[in-house]
Scaffold this active site. Sequence first.
Site, PDB file in Angstrom:
ATOM      1  N   CYS A   1      -3.325  -4.054  -8.285  1.00 55.28           N
ATOM      2  CA  CYS A   1      -2.944  -2.638  -8.344  1.00 55.28           C
ATOM      3  C   CYS A   1      -3.194  -2.076  -9.737  1.00 55.28           C
ATOM      4  CB  CYS A   1      -1.492  -2.472  -7.949  1.00 55.28           C
ATOM      5  SG  CYS A   1      -0.402  -3.302  -9.089  1.00 55.28           S
TER       6      CYS A   1
ATOM      7  N   SER B   1       0.832  -1.199   0.000  1.00 52.59           N
ATOM      8  CA  SER B   1       0.000   0.000   0.000  1.00 52.59           C
ATOM      9  C   SER B   1       0.874   1.259   0.000  1.00 52.59           C
ATOM     10  CB  SER B   1      -0.889   0.001   1.248  1.00 52.59           C
ATOM     11  OG  SER B   1      -0.059  -0.018   2.391  1.00 52.59           O
TER      12      SER B   1
HETATM   13  P1  NAD Z   1       0.473  -3.656   2.860  1.00 53.13           P
HETATM   14  O1  NAD Z   1       1.121  -2.360   2.579  1.00 53.13           O
HETATM   15  O2  NAD Z   1      -0.477  -3.739   3.976  1.00 53.13           O
HETATM   16  O3  NAD Z   1       1.593  -4.783   3.158  1.00 53.13           O
HETATM   17  C1  NAD Z   1       2.689  -4.965   2.300  1.00 53.13           C
HETATM   18  C2  NAD Z   1       3.861  -5.489   3.144  1.00 53.13           C
HETATM   19  O4  NAD Z   1       4.188  -4.514   4.135  1.00 53.13           O
HETATM   20  C3  NAD Z   1       3.549  -6.783   3.870  1.00 53.13           C
HETATM   21  O5  NAD Z   1       4.647  -7.646   3.741  1.00 53.13           O
HETATM   22  C4  NAD Z   1       3.303  -6.345   5.315  1.00 53.13           C
HETATM   23  O6  NAD Z   1       3.745  -7.293   6.253  1.00 53.13           O
HETATM   24  C5  NAD Z   1       4.131  -5.080   5.453  1.00 53.13           C
HETATM   25  N1  NAD Z   1       3.528  -4.064   6.332  1.00 53.13           N
HETATM   26  C6  NAD Z   1       2.203  -3.859   6.580  1.00 53.13           C
HETATM   27  N2  NAD Z   1       2.028  -2.792   7.398  1.00 53.13           N
HETATM   28  C7  NAD Z   1       3.263  -2.313   7.661  1.00 53.13           C
HETATM   29  C8  NAD Z   1       3.754  -1.204   8.432  1.00 53.13           C
HETATM   30  N3  NAD Z   1       2.932  -0.397   9.106  1.00 53.13           N
HETATM   31  N4  NAD Z   1       5.101  -0.999   8.487  1.00 53.13           N
HETATM   32  C9  NAD Z   1       5.949  -1.806   7.811  1.00 53.13           C
HETATM   33  N5  NAD Z   1       5.536  -2.873   7.071  1.00 53.13           N
HETATM   34  C10 NAD Z   1       4.217  -3.117   6.987  1.00 53.13           C
HETATM   35  O7  NAD Z   1      -0.183  -4.142   1.480  1.00 53.13           O
HETATM   36  P2  NAD Z   1      -1.150  -5.397   1.255  1.00 53.13           P
HETATM   37  O8  NAD Z   1      -2.452  -5.107   1.895  1.00 53.13           O
HETATM   38  O9  NAD Z   1      -0.434  -6.652   1.586  1.00 53.13           O
HETATM   39  O10 NAD Z   1      -1.279  -5.352  -0.335  1.00 53.13           O
HETATM   40  C11 NAD Z   1      -2.231  -4.575  -1.016  1.00 53.13           C
HETATM   41  C12 NAD Z   1      -1.652  -3.260  -1.449  1.00 53.13           C
HETATM   42  O11 NAD Z   1      -0.517  -3.489  -2.283  1.00 53.13           O
HETATM   43  C13 NAD Z   1      -2.616  -2.437  -2.298  1.00 53.13           C
HETATM   44  O12 NAD Z   1      -2.507  -1.107  -1.895  1.00 53.13           O
HETATM   45  C14 NAD Z   1      -2.104  -2.629  -3.715  1.00 53.13           C
HETATM   46  O13 NAD Z   1      -2.417  -1.598  -4.602  1.00 53.13           O
HETATM   47  C15 NAD Z   1      -0.636  -2.689  -3.458  1.00 53.13           C
HETATM   48  N6  NAD Z   1       0.063  -3.313  -4.560  1.00 53.13           N
HETATM   49  C16 NAD Z   1       0.739  -2.489  -5.399  1.00 53.13           C
HETATM   50  C17 NAD Z   1       1.380  -3.027  -6.495  1.00 53.13           C
HETATM   51  C18 NAD Z   1       2.113  -2.127  -7.444  1.00 53.13           C
HETATM   52  O14 NAD Z   1       2.746  -2.636  -8.341  1.00 53.13           O
HETATM   53  N7  NAD Z   1       2.052  -0.817  -7.323  1.00 53.13           N
HETATM   54  C19 NAD Z   1       1.346  -4.401  -6.740  1.00 53.13           C
HETATM   55  C20 NAD Z   1       0.657  -5.217  -5.853  1.00 53.13           C
HETATM   56  C21 NAD Z   1       0.012  -4.652  -4.759  1.00 53.13           C
END
Ligand code: NAD
Length: 489
Positions: free
Chosen positions: A286, A231
Site C-alpha cells: 500500500c 482494499s
Molecule cells: P481485500 O479488501 O480484498 O481483503 C481484505 C480482507 O477483507 C480479507 O481478510 C478478506 O477476506 C476480506 N474481504 C474481502 N472482500 C470482502 C467483502 N466484500 N466484504 C467483507 N470482507 C471482505 O484486500 P486484499 O486484496 O487482501 O489486500 C490488498 C489491498 O489491501 C490493497 O488495496 C492494499 O492497498 C490494501 N492494503 C492497505 C494497507 C494500508 O495500510 N492502507 C496495508 C496493506 C494492504
Amino acid sequence: MSSTLSISPITKNFINGVLSNGQATTIDVLSPSDGKVISKVVLSSTDDLSDAVAAAHKALPGWSGMTLKERVQVFYKFRQLLERDIEELTELVHLENGKIHSEARAEVMKGIELTEFACSLPQMISDEIQEVSQGVECRTSHVPVGVVASITPFNFPAMVPLWTIPNAIALGNCMIIKPSEQTPISAMKIAELLKEAGLPDGILNVINGDKQIVEAICDHPDIEAVSFVGSTHVAKIVYQRATSNLKRCVALGGAKNHLIVLPDAHVDMTATNVAASMAGCAGQRCMAASAMVAVGQIDHIVDRICEEARNIKVGENLGTVISQAAKDRIERYITEAEEQGAKVLVDGRNVTVPGKEDGFYVGTTVIDHVRPDMKIAQEEVFGPVLSIMRTDNIDDAIKIENASNYGNASSVFTQNGSMANYVMDRVSAGMVGVNIGVPVPREPFSFGGWNESRFGVNDITGKSSISFWTKLKKRTTKWNPEDRTNWMS
Ligand code: NAD
C-alpha cells in the site's frame, strides 16, 4: 516449498488455544510461485465466530485485570521466539504470498520491531494525576476496550497481523483475528508462537474465512472494536457496518501513491528509490510508488529508472503477484493504457520463469506519457507498474496528486529543501517523504494514510494506536473530610 516446512493440509481455526475445524467448508490456498495447492483453509461459520468470541470473553477478566507490565512479559518472550523461528516464518510468508525471501524476512523483522514497541508500552503510558482543587485528585487511566477484532489482507501475512496483535493484547484486550483467506498460514504460526510464549488460551483466537465472517465480525454484539486493513472498497463496507453497529473502527484502505520528481533530483538516488518502491513485493504494497509525476525535462532520470527496472528480474529479485486474476488485471491496465496512447518503456507482460511456468509473475513495467484521466493513473493497480505523468511545473504536479481519492503516501525527489517542504506541505497524504520511495514511519511513529486510504480517526500502529485499543477512565477522589467543598468539588 522448503523441505524444512511442515504445512498442515488444512489450515484450521485457533479457538481457546486449540485448533478446530468448526462447522466449516474449505477452499484451496495456492502458492503463487507455482500455482500449486499448499493447504486448504476453513471458511468458518457464524457459530465458529461465536465460539471464538465466547472464548475471548471468558479470558478477558483475567487478562485485562493484570497490569500492563505483567502483560508485556509475554511479548518479550514472543520476540525471542520470532527471532528463533525467523527462517520458518520467512519461508511461510514466501510460500503463501510469493514475495522473495529477503522481502519476506524484512516483513518478519518489522514484526519484531512492532513487538518491541508493545514491550515498551509501560514506559510510554502512565496514568495522569493532578490535585485539581484542595484535597481533590483527578486521575486518568487507559483501560482495555474488551474483545476486539483484526481483519487483515494478503499482502503482508505476518506484518499486518503484528500491526495489531501485540499492541491490542498488551493493552489488555482479547482478540479475534481474521487473516486473508489467500494467506492464512503465517497468522496461525504467530498464534502458535504466542501460545508457546505463555499467552493464556482465549486471548488470541484466529478465525479463518471470507466475506461472510467479516460481516459477522462487524455484526457481533460482543465485539467492541474492529480494525481492518485491505482494499478501499471493503474498508468502506467494514467501516460503515461496524460503526453502524456502534463499534469503534479503524479501516485502512488501498492507495495510489505519487512520487513527484523535480529536475534537480539526484539521478541515482531517485532512480534506485523509485524502481525499488514500484517493484518491491511485486508492487503489492500500500506504500508502493504507483504514479510518478515528472516535472520539467527529466528524461535522463526516466532513462535511469528504466535501467533499474530492467535489472529487477522475475524469479530472481522480483516475486509473484498473488493470483492469476491479479496478473490478468494488472496486464489489462497496461494494455488499456497503451491503447489510449501511453508509451510502454519497460514491458512486464507475458513473462514466465523457466520451471515455474504456472507462477503468477508480472515483470516490472514503466509506462510514460500516462494522462491523469486514464484509469491506470487513477486506480490502484497493485502490481510492479509505474505510470509516469508529465507536467511543466510543481503546482500542476501537486494538483495531480491532490486529485487522487487516496492519500496514503507521497514523496518528492529534489535536492532543494524549500521545494521539498513546499510539496510536503501541499500533498494530501498521511505519510510523506523526501528522496525516499517508501516513506513508512518506523515505530514509535504511527502508520496511517488520509482520505480513502483510511477511515476512522486513529492510525493503526505506534503511539496513535494506543487510544484506539484503550478507553480512558477518569477518577475523581477526595479522602479528607476537612477539605472544603467549593463550586468545583
Ligand atoms: P481485500 O479488501 O480484498 O481483503 C481484505 C480482507 O477483507 C480479507 O481478510 C478478506 O477476506 C476480506 N474481504 C474481502 N472482500 C470482502 C467483502 N466484500 N466484504 C467483507 N470482507 C471482505 O484486500 P486484499 O486484496 O487482501 O489486500 C490488498 C489491498 O489491501 C490493497 O488495496 C492494499 O492497498 C490494501 N492494503 C492497505 C494497507 C494500508 O495500510 N492502507 C496495508 C496493506 C494492504
